[in-house]
Design a protein around this motif. Sequence first.
Motif, PDB file in Angstrom:
ATOM      1  N   MET A   1       0.775  -1.303   0.016  1.00  0.00           N
ATOM      2  CA  MET A   1      -0.074  -0.060  -0.053  1.00  0.00           C
ATOM      3  C   MET A   1       0.732   1.110  -0.234  1.00  0.00           C
ATOM      4  SD  MET A   1      -3.050  -1.230   2.592  1.00  0.00           S
ATOM      5  CE  MET A   1      -3.646   0.526   2.992  1.00  0.00           C
ATOM      6  N   ALA A   2       1.920   1.246   0.542  1.00  0.00           N
ATOM      7  CA  ALA A   2       2.766   2.319   0.895  1.00  0.00           C
ATOM      8  C   ALA A   2       3.478   2.638  -0.509  1.00  0.00           C
ATOM      9  CB  ALA A   2       4.071   2.264   1.904  1.00  0.00           C
ATOM     10  N   VAL A   3       4.024   1.563  -1.431  1.00  0.00           N
ATOM     11  CA  VAL A   3       4.592   1.720  -2.686  1.00  0.00           C
ATOM     12  C   VAL A   3       3.550   2.353  -3.473  1.00  0.00           C
ATOM     13  CG1 VAL A   3       5.369   0.606  -4.512  1.00  0.00           C
ATOM     14  CG2 VAL A   3       6.283  -0.068  -2.475  1.00  0.00           C
ATOM     15  N   VAL A   4       2.323   1.777  -3.501  1.00  0.00           N
ATOM     16  CA  VAL A   4       1.307   2.302  -4.595  1.00  0.00           C
ATOM     17  C   VAL A   4       0.861   3.821  -4.270  1.00  0.00           C
ATOM     18  CG1 VAL A   4      -1.168   1.626  -5.245  1.00  0.00           C
ATOM     19  CG2 VAL A   4       0.319  -0.228  -5.062  1.00  0.00           C
TER      20      VAL A   4
ATOM     21  N   ASP B   1       2.784   5.886  -3.051  1.00  0.00           N
ATOM     22  CA  ASP B   1       3.894   7.056  -3.430  1.00  0.00           C
ATOM     23  C   ASP B   1       4.011   7.278  -4.794  1.00  0.00           C
ATOM     24  OD1 ASP B   1       6.221   8.425  -2.908  1.00  0.00           O
ATOM     25  OD2 ASP B   1       7.440   6.515  -3.672  1.00  0.00           O
ATOM     26  N   GLY B   2       3.525   6.015  -5.704  1.00  0.00           N
ATOM     27  CA  GLY B   2       3.677   6.261  -6.861  1.00  0.00           C
ATOM     28  C   GLY B   2       4.930   6.210  -7.910  1.00  0.00           C
ATOM     29  N   ARG B   3       6.081   6.809  -7.474  1.00  0.00           N
ATOM     30  CA  ARG B   3       7.073   6.753  -8.078  1.00  0.00           C
ATOM     31  C   ARG B   3       7.635   5.374  -8.547  1.00  0.00           C
ATOM     32  NH1 ARG B   3      10.835  10.008  -3.858  1.00  0.00           N
ATOM     33  NH2 ARG B   3       9.172   9.133  -2.614  1.00  0.00           N
ATOM     34  N   PRO B   4       7.489   4.294  -7.846  1.00  0.00           N
ATOM     35  CA  PRO B   4       7.860   2.806  -8.467  1.00  0.00           C
ATOM     36  C   PRO B   4       6.944   2.565  -9.670  1.00  0.00           C
ATOM     37  CG  PRO B   4       7.844   2.980  -6.097  1.00  0.00           C
ATOM     38  CD  PRO B   4       7.397   4.195  -6.373  1.00  0.00           C
ATOM     39  N   LEU B   5       5.642   3.203  -9.571  1.00  0.00           N
ATOM     40  CA  LEU B   5       5.071   2.888 -10.622  1.00  0.00           C
ATOM     41  C   LEU B   5       4.975   3.628 -11.911  1.00  0.00           C
ATOM     42  CD1 LEU B   5       1.253   2.509  -8.905  1.00  0.00           C
ATOM     43  CD2 LEU B   5       2.774   0.740  -9.487  1.00  0.00           C
ATOM     44  N   GLN B   6       5.569   4.924 -11.675  1.00  0.00           N
ATOM     45  CA  GLN B   6       5.877   5.825 -12.742  1.00  0.00           C
ATOM     46  C   GLN B   6       7.447   5.276 -13.309  1.00  0.00           C
ATOM     47  OE1 GLN B   6       6.335   9.929 -11.386  1.00  0.00           O
ATOM     48  NE2 GLN B   6       3.935  10.055 -11.694  1.00  0.00           N
ATOM     49  N   SER B   7       8.250   4.851 -12.336  1.00  0.00           N
ATOM     50  CA  SER B   7       9.651   4.505 -13.257  1.00  0.00           C
ATOM     51  C   SER B   7       9.351   3.076 -13.853  1.00  0.00           C
ATOM     52  CB  SER B   7      10.486   4.029 -11.771  1.00  0.00           C
ATOM     53  OG  SER B   7      10.832   5.331 -11.066  1.00  0.00           O
ATOM     54  N   ALA B   8       8.221   2.281 -13.739  1.00  0.00           N
ATOM     55  CA  ALA B   8       7.840   1.308 -14.620  1.00  0.00           C
ATOM     56  C   ALA B   8       7.229   1.227 -15.660  1.00  0.00           C
ATOM     57  CB  ALA B   8       7.480   0.162 -13.414  1.00  0.00           C
ATOM     58  N   GLY B   9       6.911   2.717 -15.774  1.00  0.00           N
ATOM     59  CA  GLY B   9       6.012   3.153 -16.995  1.00  0.00           C
ATOM     60  C   GLY B   9       4.609   2.524 -16.951  1.00  0.00           C
ATOM     61  N   LEU B  10       3.992   2.223 -15.736  1.00  0.00           N
ATOM     62  CA  LEU B  10       2.579   2.070 -15.564  1.00  0.00           C
ATOM     63  C   LEU B  10       1.835   2.951 -15.320  1.00  0.00           C
ATOM     64  CD1 LEU B  10       2.879  -0.798 -13.173  1.00  0.00           C
ATOM     65  CD2 LEU B  10       2.901  -1.449 -15.490  1.00  0.00           C
ATOM     66  N   THR B  11       2.278   4.098 -14.941  1.00  0.00           N
ATOM     67  CA  THR B  11       1.357   5.533 -14.752  1.00  0.00           C
ATOM     68  C   THR B  11       1.813   6.642 -15.485  1.00  0.00           C
ATOM     69  OG1 THR B  11       2.519   6.351 -12.737  1.00  0.00           O
ATOM     70  CG2 THR B  11       0.596   4.739 -12.504  1.00  0.00           C
ATOM     71  N   SER B  12       1.200   7.532 -15.961  1.00  0.00           N
ATOM     72  CA  SER B  12       1.658   8.671 -16.719  1.00  0.00           C
ATOM     73  C   SER B  12       2.629   9.692 -16.025  1.00  0.00           C
ATOM     74  CB  SER B  12       0.327   9.376 -17.407  1.00  0.00           C
ATOM     75  OG  SER B  12      -0.325   9.821 -16.586  1.00  0.00           O
ATOM     76  N   SER B  13       3.403  10.478 -16.685  1.00  0.00           N
ATOM     77  CA  SER B  13       4.335  11.382 -15.993  1.00  0.00           C
ATOM     78  C   SER B  13       4.476  12.695 -16.765  1.00  0.00           C
ATOM     79  CB  SER B  13       5.433  10.825 -15.345  1.00  0.00           C
ATOM     80  OG  SER B  13       6.284  10.635 -16.483  1.00  0.00           O
ATOM     81  N   CYS B  14       4.580  13.663 -16.308  1.00  0.00           N
ATOM     82  CA  CYS B  14       4.957  15.016 -16.929  1.00  0.00           C
ATOM     83  C   CYS B  14       5.927  15.684 -16.467  1.00  0.00           C
ATOM     84  CB  CYS B  14       3.620  15.806 -17.038  1.00  0.00           C
ATOM     85  SG  CYS B  14       2.386  15.406 -17.946  1.00  0.00           S
ATOM     86  N   SER B  15       6.679  16.323 -17.274  1.00  0.00           N
ATOM     87  CA  SER B  15       7.884  17.069 -16.704  1.00  0.00           C
ATOM     88  C   SER B  15       8.142  18.273 -17.537  1.00  0.00           C
ATOM     89  CB  SER B  15       9.016  16.302 -16.725  1.00  0.00           C
ATOM     90  OG  SER B  15       9.710  15.893 -17.895  1.00  0.00           O
ATOM     91  N   THR B  16       8.428  19.311 -16.637  1.00  0.00           N
ATOM     92  CA  THR B  16       8.518  20.714 -17.595  1.00  0.00           C
ATOM     93  C   THR B  16       9.897  20.618 -18.083  1.00  0.00           C
ATOM     94  OG1 THR B  16       7.032  21.987 -16.070  1.00  0.00           O
ATOM     95  CG2 THR B  16       8.842  23.409 -17.452  1.00  0.00           C
ATOM     96  N   ILE B  17       9.942  20.819 -19.514  1.00  0.00           N
ATOM     97  CA  ILE B  17      11.228  20.908 -20.059  1.00  0.00           C
ATOM     98  C   ILE B  17      11.721  22.377 -20.542  1.00  0.00           C
ATOM     99  CG2 ILE B  17      10.798  18.605 -21.052  1.00  0.00           C
ATOM    100  CD1 ILE B  17      10.205  19.683 -23.675  1.00  0.00           C
ATOM    101  N   ALA B  18      10.839  23.105 -20.538  1.00  0.00           N
ATOM    102  CA  ALA B  18      11.337  24.509 -20.787  1.00  0.00           C
ATOM    103  C   ALA B  18      10.341  25.544 -20.288  1.00  0.00           C
ATOM    104  CB  ALA B  18      11.325  24.932 -22.216  1.00  0.00           C
ATOM    105  N   THR B  19      11.031  26.696 -19.772  1.00  0.00           N
ATOM    106  CA  THR B  19      10.105  27.827 -19.403  1.00  0.00           C
ATOM    107  C   THR B  19      10.522  29.169 -20.124  1.00  0.00           C
ATOM    108  OG1 THR B  19       9.871  26.993 -17.018  1.00  0.00           O
ATOM    109  CG2 THR B  19       9.512  29.094 -17.161  1.00  0.00           C
ATOM    110  N   ASN B  20       9.747  29.725 -20.764  1.00  0.00           N
ATOM    111  CA  ASN B  20       9.938  31.020 -21.390  1.00  0.00           C
ATOM    112  C   ASN B  20       9.837  32.367 -20.615  1.00  0.00           C
ATOM    113  OD1 ASN B  20       9.833  29.343 -23.864  1.00  0.00           O
ATOM    114  ND2 ASN B  20       7.435  29.570 -23.938  1.00  0.00           N
ATOM    115  N   ALA B  21      10.434  33.059 -21.125  1.00  0.00           N
ATOM    116  CA  ALA B  21      10.459  34.615 -20.342  1.00  0.00           C
ATOM    117  C   ALA B  21       9.088  34.873 -20.063  1.00  0.00           C
ATOM    118  CB  ALA B  21      11.268  35.650 -21.039  1.00  0.00           C
TER     119      ALA B  21
END
Length: 90
Positions: free
Chosen positions: A16-19, A21-41
Amino acid sequence: MVKGVIVVALLIAATMAVVKDGRPLQSAGLTSSCSTIATNADGTQLAACRSGKIEGAPDLTTQGCTIVSGTKSLRYWHCPSTVEASQVGR
Protein backbone atom coordinates in the motif's frame (compact mmCIF):
# COMPACT_ATOMS: atom_id res chain seq x y z
CA MET A 1 -0.07 -18.80 13.12
CA VAL A 2 0.28 -15.33 14.62
CA LYS A 3 3.64 -14.81 12.89
CA GLY A 4 2.05 -15.62 9.54
CA VAL A 5 -0.71 -13.07 10.06
CA ILE A 6 1.84 -10.41 11.04
CA VAL A 7 4.00 -11.14 7.98
CA VAL A 8 0.99 -10.91 5.66
CA ALA A 9 -0.13 -7.65 7.32
CA LEU A 10 3.36 -6.16 6.88
CA LEU A 11 3.46 -7.19 3.22
CA ILE A 12 0.07 -5.59 2.61
CA ALA A 13 1.15 -2.38 4.38
CA ALA A 14 4.37 -2.22 2.35
CA THR A 15 2.48 -2.74 -0.91
CA MET A 16 0.00 0.00 0.00
CA ALA A 17 2.85 2.41 0.78
CA VAL A 18 4.54 1.73 -2.57
CA VAL A 19 1.30 2.20 -4.52
CA LYS A 20 0.43 5.40 -2.66
CA ASP A 21 3.87 6.90 -3.30
CA GLY A 22 3.54 6.35 -7.04
CA ARG A 23 7.20 6.79 -8.00
CA PRO A 24 7.91 3.07 -8.49
CA LEU A 25 4.83 2.82 -10.72
CA GLN A 26 6.01 5.81 -12.79
CA SER A 27 9.51 4.36 -13.07
CA ALA A 28 8.06 1.11 -14.36
CA GLY A 29 6.02 3.03 -16.96
CA LEU A 30 2.68 1.95 -15.53
CA THR A 31 1.37 5.46 -14.75
CA SER A 32 1.69 8.63 -16.80
CA SER A 33 4.10 11.43 -15.92
CA CYS A 34 4.80 14.99 -17.04
CA SER A 35 7.87 17.15 -16.68
CA THR A 36 8.59 20.76 -17.56
CA ILE A 37 11.29 20.90 -20.21
CA ALA A 38 11.37 24.66 -20.87
CA THR A 39 10.13 27.87 -19.25
CA ASN A 40 9.82 30.95 -21.44
CA ALA A 41 10.52 34.55 -20.33
CA ASP A 42 6.78 35.27 -20.10
CA GLY A 43 6.31 32.35 -17.69
CA THR A 44 4.69 29.93 -20.11
CA GLN A 45 6.01 26.40 -20.01
CA LEU A 46 6.60 23.52 -22.38
CA ALA A 47 5.81 20.17 -20.79
CA ALA A 48 6.57 16.67 -22.01
CA CYS A 49 4.12 13.97 -20.93
CA ARG A 50 4.64 10.23 -21.25
CA SER A 51 1.65 7.93 -21.29
CA GLY A 52 1.44 5.02 -18.89
CA LYS A 53 0.39 1.45 -19.55
CA ILE A 54 -2.41 1.66 -16.97
CA GLU A 55 -3.59 5.27 -17.30
CA GLY A 56 -2.79 6.22 -20.88
CA ALA A 57 -1.81 9.76 -21.87
CA PRO A 58 -2.54 12.64 -19.48
CA ASP A 59 -4.90 15.42 -20.59
CA LEU A 60 -3.63 18.88 -19.64
CA THR A 61 -6.44 20.83 -21.35
CA THR A 62 -8.16 21.24 -17.98
CA GLN A 63 -5.13 23.30 -16.87
CA GLY A 64 -5.37 25.60 -19.90
CA CYS A 65 -2.64 23.84 -21.88
CA THR A 66 -2.69 23.22 -25.61
CA ILE A 67 -1.06 20.27 -27.31
CA VAL A 68 1.89 21.20 -29.53
CA SER A 69 2.90 17.84 -31.00
CA GLY A 70 3.33 14.28 -30.02
CA THR A 71 3.14 10.60 -30.65
CA LYS A 72 1.19 7.82 -28.99
CA SER A 73 3.59 7.59 -26.04
CA LEU A 74 5.01 11.16 -25.78
CA ARG A 75 3.14 14.46 -26.08
CA TYR A 76 4.35 18.04 -25.81
CA TRP A 77 2.09 20.68 -24.24
CA HIS A 78 2.30 24.48 -24.13
CA CYS A 79 0.97 25.69 -20.77
CA PRO A 80 0.19 29.23 -19.59
CA SER A 81 2.01 30.84 -16.71
CA THR A 82 0.58 30.23 -13.27
CA VAL A 83 -1.36 33.05 -11.65
CA GLU A 84 0.15 34.15 -8.36
CA ALA A 85 -1.55 36.17 -5.66
CA SER A 86 -0.06 39.54 -4.86
CA GLN A 87 -0.46 42.22 -2.21
CA VAL A 88 -0.50 45.10 -4.74
CA GLY A 89 -3.31 47.59 -4.17
CA ARG A 90 -3.95 46.81 -0.51
